[in-house]
Scaffold this motif. Structure first.
Motif, PDB file in Angstrom:
ATOM      1  N   ALA A  31       0.848  -1.164  -0.072  1.00 58.62           N
ATOM      2  CA  ALA A  31       0.125  -0.001   0.009  1.00 58.62           C
ATOM      3  C   ALA A  31       0.876   1.172  -0.058  1.00 58.62           C
ATOM      4  CB  ALA A  31      -0.980   0.154   1.244  1.00 58.62           C
ATOM      5  N   VAL A  32       2.041   1.375   0.846  1.00 64.23           N
ATOM      6  CA  VAL A  32       2.875   2.349   0.579  1.00 64.23           C
ATOM      7  C   VAL A  32       3.502   2.553  -0.896  1.00 64.23           C
ATOM      8  CG1 VAL A  32       5.173   3.076   1.384  1.00 64.23           C
ATOM      9  CG2 VAL A  32       3.372   2.070   2.890  1.00 64.23           C
ATOM     10  N   ASP A  33       3.940   1.292  -1.457  1.00 65.94           N
ATOM     11  CA  ASP A  33       4.383   1.593  -2.731  1.00 65.94           C
ATOM     12  C   ASP A  33       3.274   1.914  -3.673  1.00 65.94           C
ATOM     13  OD1 ASP A  33       6.723   0.557  -1.921  1.00 65.94           O
ATOM     14  OD2 ASP A  33       6.165  -1.587  -2.445  1.00 65.94           O
ATOM     15  N   LEU A  34       2.092   1.775  -3.416  1.00 65.75           N
ATOM     16  CA  LEU A  34       1.037   2.114  -4.144  1.00 65.75           C
ATOM     17  C   LEU A  34       0.831   3.784  -4.115  1.00 65.75           C
ATOM     18  CD1 LEU A  34      -1.548  -0.813  -3.930  1.00 65.75           C
ATOM     19  CD2 LEU A  34      -0.362   0.041  -6.066  1.00 65.75           C
ATOM     20  N   PHE A  35       0.816   4.064  -2.790  1.00 65.70           N
ATOM     21  CA  PHE A  35       0.833   5.633  -2.607  1.00 65.70           C
ATOM     22  C   PHE A  35       1.972   6.228  -2.939  1.00 65.70           C
ATOM     23  CE2 PHE A  35       1.245   9.315   0.323  1.00 65.70           C
ATOM     24  CZ  PHE A  35      -0.019   9.685   0.186  1.00 65.70           C
ATOM     25  N   ASP A  36       3.167   5.681  -3.027  1.00 66.76           N
ATOM     26  CA  ASP A  36       4.207   6.609  -3.796  1.00 66.76           C
ATOM     27  C   ASP A  36       4.148   6.683  -5.050  1.00 66.76           C
ATOM     28  OD1 ASP A  36       5.434   6.617  -1.048  1.00 66.76           O
ATOM     29  OD2 ASP A  36       6.981   4.856  -1.561  1.00 66.76           O
ATOM     30  N   THR A  37       3.651   5.521  -5.757  1.00 71.03           N
ATOM     31  CA  THR A  37       3.222   5.841  -7.370  1.00 71.03           C
ATOM     32  C   THR A  37       2.335   6.997  -7.534  1.00 71.03           C
ATOM     33  OG1 THR A  37       3.387   3.329  -7.496  1.00 71.03           O
ATOM     34  CG2 THR A  37       2.082   4.489  -9.251  1.00 71.03           C
ATOM     35  N   ILE A  38       1.133   6.924  -6.727  1.00 67.70           N
ATOM     36  CA  ILE A  38       0.340   8.230  -6.903  1.00 67.70           C
ATOM     37  C   ILE A  38       1.179   9.455  -6.713  1.00 67.70           C
ATOM     38  CG2 ILE A  38      -1.513   9.480  -5.649  1.00 67.70           C
ATOM     39  CD1 ILE A  38      -3.014   6.762  -5.200  1.00 67.70           C
ATOM     40  N   ARG A  39       1.998   9.546  -5.573  1.00 66.66           N
ATOM     41  CA  ARG A  39       2.757  10.643  -5.264  1.00 66.66           C
ATOM     42  C   ARG A  39       3.707  11.118  -6.296  1.00 66.66           C
ATOM     43  NH1 ARG A  39       5.358  10.240   0.178  1.00 66.66           N
ATOM     44  NH2 ARG A  39       6.585  11.739  -0.709  1.00 66.66           N
ATOM     45  N   ALA A  40       4.345  10.092  -7.166  1.00 72.77           N
ATOM     46  CA  ALA A  40       5.316  10.382  -8.121  1.00 72.77           C
ATOM     47  C   ALA A  40       4.524  10.920  -9.406  1.00 72.77           C
ATOM     48  CB  ALA A  40       6.002   9.062  -8.530  1.00 72.77           C
ATOM     49  N   ARG A  41       3.345  10.601  -9.436  1.00 75.32           N
ATOM     50  CA  ARG A  41       2.597  10.963 -10.541  1.00 75.32           C
ATOM     51  C   ARG A  41       2.199  12.522 -10.526  1.00 75.32           C
ATOM     52  NH1 ARG A  41      -1.085   5.936 -11.973  1.00 75.32           N
ATOM     53  NH2 ARG A  41      -2.136   6.996 -13.363  1.00 75.32           N
ATOM     54  N   CYS A  42       2.290  12.909  -9.329  1.00 76.29           N
ATOM     55  CA  CYS A  42       1.959  14.418  -8.987  1.00 76.29           C
ATOM     56  C   CYS A  42       3.209  15.304  -9.348  1.00 76.29           C
ATOM     57  CB  CYS A  42       1.341  14.646  -7.560  1.00 76.29           C
ATOM     58  SG  CYS A  42       0.049  13.877  -7.194  1.00 76.29           S
ATOM     59  N   GLU A  43       4.251  14.949  -9.402  1.00 75.64           N
ATOM     60  CA  GLU A  43       5.391  15.817  -9.617  1.00 75.64           C
ATOM     61  C   GLU A  43       5.832  15.883 -10.984  1.00 75.64           C
ATOM     62  OE1 GLU A  43       6.468  17.433  -7.275  1.00 75.64           O
ATOM     63  OE2 GLU A  43       5.267  16.570  -5.637  1.00 75.64           O
ATOM     64  N   ASP A  45       4.420  18.167 -12.659  1.00 70.24           N
ATOM     65  CA  ASP A  45       2.944  18.618 -13.075  1.00 70.24           C
ATOM     66  C   ASP A  45       1.953  17.920 -12.897  1.00 70.24           C
ATOM     67  OD1 ASP A  45       4.809  19.347 -16.121  1.00 70.24           O
ATOM     68  OD2 ASP A  45       4.609  20.743 -14.830  1.00 70.24           O
ATOM     69  N   GLY A  46       1.539  18.024 -11.705  1.00 68.65           N
ATOM     70  CA  GLY A  46       0.634  17.044 -10.906  1.00 68.65           C
ATOM     71  C   GLY A  46      -0.821  17.584 -11.327  1.00 68.65           C
ATOM     72  N   LEU A  47      -1.521  16.719 -10.501  1.00 73.24           N
ATOM     73  CA  LEU A  47      -3.128  16.641 -10.878  1.00 73.24           C
ATOM     74  C   LEU A  47      -3.646  18.148 -10.510  1.00 73.24           C
ATOM     75  CD1 LEU A  47      -5.864  15.408 -11.625  1.00 73.24           C
ATOM     76  CD2 LEU A  47      -6.088  14.478  -9.294  1.00 73.24           C
ATOM     77  N   LEU A  51      -5.762  20.376 -12.820  1.00 74.97           N
ATOM     78  CA  LEU A  51      -7.200  20.858 -12.597  1.00 74.97           C
ATOM     79  C   LEU A  51      -7.283  22.504 -12.703  1.00 74.97           C
ATOM     80  CD1 LEU A  51      -8.032  18.762  -9.333  1.00 74.97           C
ATOM     81  CD2 LEU A  51      -9.331  18.753 -11.560  1.00 74.97           C
ATOM     82  N   LEU A  52      -6.185  22.966 -12.291  1.00 79.53           N
ATOM     83  CA  LEU A  52      -6.226  24.583 -12.514  1.00 79.53           C
ATOM     84  C   LEU A  52      -6.550  24.876 -13.890  1.00 79.53           C
ATOM     85  CD1 LEU A  52      -3.621  25.515  -9.580  1.00 79.53           C
ATOM     86  CD2 LEU A  52      -6.235  26.187  -9.606  1.00 79.53           C
ATOM     87  N   ARG A  53      -5.762  24.085 -14.695  1.00 76.64           N
ATOM     88  CA  ARG A  53      -5.529  24.480 -16.045  1.00 76.64           C
ATOM     89  C   ARG A  53      -7.032  24.249 -16.705  1.00 76.64           C
ATOM     90  NH1 ARG A  53      -2.357  25.085 -20.389  1.00 76.64           N
ATOM     91  NH2 ARG A  53      -3.263  23.685 -22.226  1.00 76.64           N
TER      92      ARG A  53
END
Length: 115
Positions: A31-43, A45-47, A51-53
């Motif tokens: 689960a930590v690894d999955l969470f890290d995957t989400i976090r990495a995809r935010c850097e 130019d993240g979500l 969303l602001l764009r």
């Protein structure tokens, strides 16, 4: 159901015994690894930026506001599709994390007042 004292609080003894036989604690690390995957995809130019764009684009198209973002990249619909795809991926990852952690709730003792 008897309770048992552990270093991390009182737990249901029967549930503990059951989990000791069937629960693989490595799912928490996964689960930590999955969470890290989400976090990495935010850097970088993240979500949030996406969303602001999208907001700027929608504000222009729907509300008639002036141009807030360049027009030489994705269309409004393409931007929406990308964000929805990302959120749906996150939802799958988060659902997997919830399923992995849910069995630990079985440890709640009947005398636990934090219900």
């Amino acid at each position: 159901m008897p309770d048992i004292e552990t270093p991390y609080g009182i737990v249901d003894a029967n549930a503990l015994q059951s989990l000791q036989h069937r629960y693989d604690t490595t799912v928490i690390q996964q689960a930590v690894d999955l969470f890290d995957t989400i976090r990495a995809r935010c850097e970088p130019d993240g979500l949030r930026d996406d969303l602001l764009r999208l907001h700027g684009m929608a504000h222009t198209v729907i509300n008639g506001a002036g141009l807030a973002v360049p027009t030489d990249d994705l269309t409004l619909v393409e931007q929406t599709d990308c964000i929805l795809d990302e959120l749906e991926d996150w939802q799958l990852v988060l659902d997997r994390m919830v399923l992995a952690l849910r069995p630990l709730q079985d440890l709640r003792s009947e005398t636990d007042e934090s219900l």
